[in-house]
Design a protein around this motif. Structure first.
Motif, PDB file in Angstrom:
ATOM      1  N   UNK A 639       4.593  -3.957  49.699  1.00 42.92           N
ATOM      2  CA  UNK A 639       5.743  -3.098  48.737  1.00 42.92           C
ATOM      3  C   UNK A 639       5.609  -3.090  47.391  1.00 42.92           C
ATOM      4  N   UNK A 640       5.293  -1.986  46.658  1.00 41.88           N
ATOM      5  CA  UNK A 640       5.476  -2.028  45.095  1.00 41.88           C
ATOM      6  C   UNK A 640       6.585  -0.984  44.528  1.00 41.88           C
ATOM      7  N   UNK A 641       7.447  -1.749  44.144  1.00 44.51           N
ATOM      8  CA  UNK A 641       8.809  -1.148  43.724  1.00 44.51           C
ATOM      9  C   UNK A 641       8.399  -0.183  42.701  1.00 44.51           C
ATOM     10  N   UNK A 642       9.551   0.861  42.454  1.00 43.72           N
ATOM     11  CA  UNK A 642       9.277   1.706  41.216  1.00 43.72           C
ATOM     12  C   UNK A 642       9.353   1.125  39.940  1.00 43.72           C
ATOM     13  N   UNK A 643       8.598   1.771  39.172  1.00 47.62           N
ATOM     14  CA  UNK A 643       8.371   1.293  37.739  1.00 47.62           C
ATOM     15  C   UNK A 643       7.705  -0.065  37.401  1.00 47.62           C
ATOM     16  N   UNK A 644       7.324  -0.574  38.702  1.00 46.55           N
ATOM     17  CA  UNK A 644       6.663  -2.159  38.600  1.00 46.55           C
ATOM     18  C   UNK A 644       5.499  -2.279  37.479  1.00 46.55           C
ATOM     19  N   UNK A 645       4.879  -0.939  37.374  1.00 46.21           N
ATOM     20  CA  UNK A 645       3.793  -1.020  36.106  1.00 46.21           C
ATOM     21  C   UNK A 645       4.078  -0.049  35.309  1.00 46.21           C
ATOM     22  N   UNK A 646       5.578   0.547  34.927  1.00 47.60           N
ATOM     23  CA  UNK A 646       5.608   1.596  34.107  1.00 47.60           C
ATOM     24  C   UNK A 646       5.327   1.177  32.699  1.00 47.60           C
ATOM     25  N   UNK A 647       5.083   1.698  32.007  1.00 45.80           N
ATOM     26  CA  UNK A 647       4.859   1.778  30.360  1.00 45.80           C
ATOM     27  C   UNK A 647       3.639   0.851  30.185  1.00 45.80           C
ATOM     28  N   UNK A 648       2.655   0.521  31.325  1.00 45.25           N
ATOM     29  CA  UNK A 648       1.283  -0.036  31.081  1.00 45.25           C
ATOM     30  C   UNK A 648       0.554   1.019  30.638  1.00 45.25           C
ATOM     31  N   UNK A 649       0.421   1.118  29.189  1.00 53.53           N
ATOM     32  CA  UNK A 649      -0.144   2.486  28.701  1.00 53.53           C
ATOM     33  C   UNK A 649      -1.700   2.418  28.741  1.00 53.53           C
ATOM     34  N   UNK A 650      -2.375   1.330  29.040  1.00 56.46           N
ATOM     35  CA  UNK A 650      -3.799   1.062  29.098  1.00 56.46           C
ATOM     36  C   UNK A 650      -4.156   1.081  30.636  1.00 56.46           C
ATOM     37  N   UNK A 651      -3.433   1.078  31.577  1.00 52.82           N
ATOM     38  CA  UNK A 651      -4.008   0.837  32.655  1.00 52.82           C
ATOM     39  C   UNK A 651      -4.660   2.094  33.306  1.00 52.82           C
ATOM     40  N   UNK A 652      -5.769   2.080  33.969  1.00 52.75           N
ATOM     41  CA  UNK A 652      -6.437   3.177  34.452  1.00 52.75           C
ATOM     42  C   UNK A 652      -6.563   3.263  35.829  1.00 52.75           C
ATOM     43  N   UNK A 653      -7.047   1.962  36.510  1.00 50.62           N
ATOM     44  CA  UNK A 653      -7.214   1.945  37.928  1.00 50.62           C
ATOM     45  C   UNK A 653      -6.675   0.849  38.497  1.00 50.62           C
ATOM     46  N   UNK A 654      -6.085   1.099  39.872  1.00 49.05           N
ATOM     47  CA  UNK A 654      -5.486   0.055  40.640  1.00 49.05           C
ATOM     48  C   UNK A 654      -5.980   0.206  42.095  1.00 49.05           C
ATOM     49  N   UNK A 655      -6.711  -0.962  42.440  1.00 50.52           N
ATOM     50  CA  UNK A 655      -7.447  -1.117  43.604  1.00 50.52           C
ATOM     51  C   UNK A 655      -6.525  -1.574  44.467  1.00 50.52           C
ATOM     52  N   UNK A 656      -6.181  -0.706  45.587  1.00 50.56           N
ATOM     53  CA  UNK A 656      -5.194  -1.460  46.677  1.00 50.56           C
ATOM     54  C   UNK A 656      -5.987  -1.329  48.148  1.00 50.56           C
ATOM     55  N   UNK A 657      -6.188  -2.572  48.660  1.00 49.71           N
ATOM     56  CA  UNK A 657      -6.588  -2.852  49.967  1.00 49.71           C
ATOM     57  C   UNK A 657      -5.814  -2.204  50.816  1.00 49.71           C
ATOM     58  N   UNK A 658      -6.239  -1.413  52.157  1.00 54.00           N
ATOM     59  CA  UNK A 658      -5.417  -1.203  53.083  1.00 54.00           C
ATOM     60  C   UNK A 658      -4.295  -0.412  52.686  1.00 54.00           C
ATOM     61  N   UNK A 659      -4.677   0.757  51.716  1.00 48.71           N
ATOM     62  CA  UNK A 659      -3.631   1.480  51.014  1.00 48.71           C
ATOM     63  C   UNK A 659      -2.395   1.970  52.200  1.00 48.71           C
ATOM     64  N   UNK A 660      -2.929   2.324  53.242  1.00 51.55           N
ATOM     65  CA  UNK A 660      -2.088   2.808  54.169  1.00 51.55           C
ATOM     66  C   UNK A 660      -0.938   1.936  54.646  1.00 51.55           C
ATOM     67  N   UNK A 661      -1.113   0.543  54.432  1.00 55.51           N
ATOM     68  CA  UNK A 661      -0.165  -0.179  55.032  1.00 55.51           C
ATOM     69  C   UNK A 661       0.834  -0.550  53.712  1.00 55.51           C
ATOM     70  N   UNK A 662       0.479  -0.203  52.560  1.00 54.06           N
ATOM     71  CA  UNK A 662       1.282  -0.404  51.429  1.00 54.06           C
ATOM     72  C   UNK A 662       2.094   0.631  51.015  1.00 54.06           C
ATOM     73  N   UNK A 663       3.568   0.576  50.844  1.00 57.78           N
ATOM     74  CA  UNK A 663       4.606   1.572  50.269  1.00 57.78           C
ATOM     75  C   UNK A 663       4.547   1.343  48.758  1.00 57.78           C
ATOM     76  N   UNK A 664       4.099   2.549  48.163  1.00 58.80           N
ATOM     77  CA  UNK A 664       4.410   2.563  46.540  1.00 58.80           C
ATOM     78  C   UNK A 664       5.211   3.447  46.314  1.00 58.80           C
ATOM     79  N   UNK A 665       6.399   3.038  45.817  1.00 59.07           N
ATOM     80  CA  UNK A 665       7.466   3.792  45.340  1.00 59.07           C
ATOM     81  C   UNK A 665       7.109   4.766  44.388  1.00 59.07           C
ATOM     82  N   UNK A 666       7.830   5.858  44.228  1.00 55.60           N
ATOM     83  CA  UNK A 666       7.970   6.856  43.023  1.00 55.60           C
ATOM     84  C   UNK A 666       7.736   6.140  41.734  1.00 55.60           C
ATOM     85  N   UNK A 667       7.075   6.499  40.911  1.00 52.77           N
ATOM     86  CA  UNK A 667       6.888   5.916  39.465  1.00 52.77           C
ATOM     87  C   UNK A 667       6.536   4.565  39.385  1.00 52.77           C
ATOM     88  N   UNK A 668       5.912   3.979  40.428  1.00 52.29           N
ATOM     89  CA  UNK A 668       5.431   2.588  40.302  1.00 52.29           C
ATOM     90  C   UNK A 668       4.437   2.448  39.196  1.00 52.29           C
TER      91      UNK A 668
END
Length: 685
Positions: A639-668
């Protein structure tokens, strides 16, 4: 001092306040406190009369060497327990119940760690201390009692009042609602700074509500219902009912009772005050009646919709809470707001915005599961209400409905028949698996405190629920959750707080439902090791890091240890490393949880090593970490909750293994971040 540093210091103070429950001494000396309590200090203790008191506390919790402790326990076993716990604290002075102390077997305790002053009229003497505080208060006092629904009603009222007067409300925390907790809150917080004083009042023992009410003298008394819950503390329903209604009988002059008239016993009571009625089914005129109650799903959230009929009109309300039974709590809060003169639009808006969190009626999506966590209070009616909610949810895929349930506690001589009655009702539900969770002890006191899980289990088996399971330890519950809960399962946790069921949940899933639970926090002691401060979560055999010293914040690199205070590191608490200067961050190999704002505003942070053990990244954990450009998350993430990485203005890529098993909330993540799915076999560099 920068805004960031002030923010950090404020966060640390909040964390500490969760652990220490103390009352300001108000510059009292021991002698002045004795005068207020109307008790003479023995001549041999004259030397302590002028000593200044740091805190006045009503139990061992929060006591230290500068505290004055007031113990009013009427039970010898409780007094012995309190004195034993106070041995390590060595407080300045202890005032205690003379009758209980003299009746106690002194051979069970050898206490020489603090002077003892005996109170011969303890409750009357406590009133001497508290009455001047209540008389000086000019705000409105609101008391809430009932067999269940108190806390939820309080949460609705709290939201309404805070939205109107955000910094002018005091409300009791968690379940601090015993007579001694009420006394503590009155002494510490009944100040004219607060426009409203909101307090739950619980039925801890015979006359406990009568005592609490005499402290409070509420302007408004809300009675949600009176059922047999807590009857074990009283011996008979008549005694229980009498004590519950003392909140009404002790109203301030001109006070108002707001009462659930669907409760026949409450409806027939002869009130000697202004009374406002609410209900749903009562066959009589009501001031506030709920109609058209429906459970609905809005934007993926389970909600309750209803119309409130009052003053010849209907008001529509949507509340972000599951379960039709919550209509009563909404009605009580709406009625109070109307009595206080709040606008209808304000009340409706506030109720619609409430969000249930923690261990109270918290229906949430987590990873590939839906969890309904309600581990606070249990009564047969509320357990059945939770099963109604569970049965209304359709699992996705091959998911199942699973209930972890404890039996109702504090039923006295009605324990077995009421538990059998509950089991027969629960057996009627279409639930795939029911797990009865309770204490391993067969002692009657334990069965009254925790509920009779064995009788509940045997009843379910007798009623044909052959797949039911009995679990009598937190370790076994953890193992069941770890091994048996699968993707898409919908799981209910409905147990009394005392059982600590949220701890195995947190250990298994990397959640933190246990935060702020008194039964957990009572056993926490802050400790420091290698510049890190935190505490052992002994039930979990893991530790939580709460903050660090300035050297860690200023260092270019930070490595979170795999063990802390001799135990694996479970998590990093809210705001622990907020505003740190680190460029690189290694989160170690055992971490499961990163709390809210844990690494917020670490603007130089450019590299983070996430372990495969990590399961949960909470809201705003890395907010405003503007140096991050790329992150690779571990294989165990759920689980990645909402706004966990909000405001990370330089962030370009996030590698998520087994993405189908991870729940990424809106605006994370910021909108421009590319989420790249990988498999376990792919190298992530």
């Amino acid at each position: 001092m920068s805004i960031l540093v002030r923010f950090r210091e404020k966060a640390r103070k909040i964390l500490v306040s969760k652990v220490k429950y103390a009352i300001s001494g108000n510059n009292f000396s021991v002698g002045r406190l004795a005068e207020r309590l109307d008790v003479a200090i023995p001549a041999e203790l004259d030397c302590i009369k002028r000593r200044k008191i740091g805190d006045i506390v009503f139990s061992h919790i929060g006591a230290d060497e500068r505290s004055a402790v007031v113990l009013l326990a009427e039970d010898e076993e409780k007094l012995i327990g309190s004195l034993n716990l106070l041995k390590k604290k060595s407080p300045l002075v202890i005032f205690l119940n003379k009758k209980t102390y003299e009746a106690m077997d002194k051979g069970l305790i050898d206490y020489e760690n603090a002077p003892l002053v005996l109170l011969d009229r303890p409750r009357e003497q406590l009133m001497n201390l508290l009455s001047p505080v209540r008389e000086a208060y000019r705000g409105k006092v609101i008391g809430i009692t009932g067999s269940f629904g108190k806390t939820t009603t309080k949460l609705f009222i709290e939201k309404i009042l805070k939205d109107k007067h955000r910094y002018r409300l005091f409300s009791n925390k968690a379940n601090n609602n015993s007579d001694f907790s009420v006394a503590a809150n009155v002494l510490s917080n009944m100040r004219n700074f607060y426009r409203y004083f909101l307090q739950e009042v619980g039925a801890a023992r015979v006359d406990s509500i009568k005592t609490s009410s005499s402290f409070l003298k509420p302007d408004y008394a809300i009675v949600t219902n009176v059922k047999e819950h807590h009857i074990g503390n009283y011996g008979s329903f008549d005694k229980l009912f009498f004590d519950k209604l003392q909140l009404v009988e002790n109203l301030a002059d001109g006070g108002t009772a707001i009462v659930n008239y669907d409760d026949e016993k409450l409806r027939s009571y002869e009130y000697r005050c202004n009374t406002v009625s609410f209900g749903i089914d009562a066959d009589c005129p009501l001031d506030y009646r709920a109609k058209n109650i429906e459970s609905v799903t809005l934007d993926g959230r389970e909600c309750v919709e209803l119309d409130i009929e009052h003053s010849g009109k209907l008001t529509h309300i949507t509340a972000n809470i599951s379960g039709k039974h919550n209509a009563y709590n909404i009605l009580a809060a709406f009625a109070l707001a109307d009595c206080l003169g709040f606008s209808e639009s304000h009340t409706v808006s506030s109720i619609s915005e409430i969000s249930m969190r923690g261990n109270r009626q918290n229906l949430t999506r987590y990873g590939k599961n839906t969890l309904l966590v309600d581990c606070y209070n249990v009564a047969n009616e509320t357990i059945i209400g939770s099963f109604n909610i569970l049965s209304s949810i359709t699992p996705e895929g091959a998911g199942r409905r699973i209930a972890i349930v404890g039996a109702e506690n504090s039923l006295g001589k009605n324990r077995i028949p009421k538990t059998v009655e509950l089991g027969r009702e629960l057996a009627k539900f279409d639930i795939d698996r029911i797990v009865c969770f309770g204490s391993a002890s067969k002692d009657e006191k334990a069965l009254q405190r925790y509920g009779d899980a064995r009788t509940l289990y045997r009843t379910l088996i007798d009623e044909g629920k052959k797949d039911s399971k009995l679990i009598l330890s937190k370790q076994r519950l953890y193992e069941f959750l770890r091994d048996e809960i699968k993707d898409d399962d919908v799981v209910l946790f409905k147990c009394i707080t005392h059982l600590g069921a949220t701890l195995p949940v947190d250990k298994a899933f990397g959640t933190w439902f246990s935060a702020n639970i008194n039964q957990v926090r009572k056993h926490i002691v802050l400790e420091t090791e290698d510049g890190l401060t935190g505490y052992k979560i002994n039930f979990m055999n893991e530790s939580l890091i709460t903050k660090c010293d300035i050297a860690h914040l200023r260092a270019d690199s930070l490595t979170v240890p795999d063990t802390f205070l001799g135990q694996p590191v479970f998590g990093i608490d809210d705001g622990a490393f907020l505003g740190g200067n680190m460029k690189t961050l290694d989160l170690g190999g055992s971490l499961k949880l990163i709390g809210s704002s844990a690494f917020r505003a670490c603007t130089r942070l450019g590299s983070v090593s996430f372990p495969d053990s990590l399961m949960h990244i909470m809201s705003e954990a890395f907010r405003d970490c503007s140096g991050l450009r790329e992150i690779t998350l571990g294989k165990g993430l759920r689980q990645i909750d909402s706004e966990a990485f909000a405001g990370c203005s330089s962030l370009e890529r996030c590698f998520v293994p087994e993405a189908s098993s991870v729940r990424i909330e809106k605006n994370a993540f910021p909108a421009n971040v590319e989420i790249i799915e990988t498999t376990n076999d792919e190298g992530l560099n």
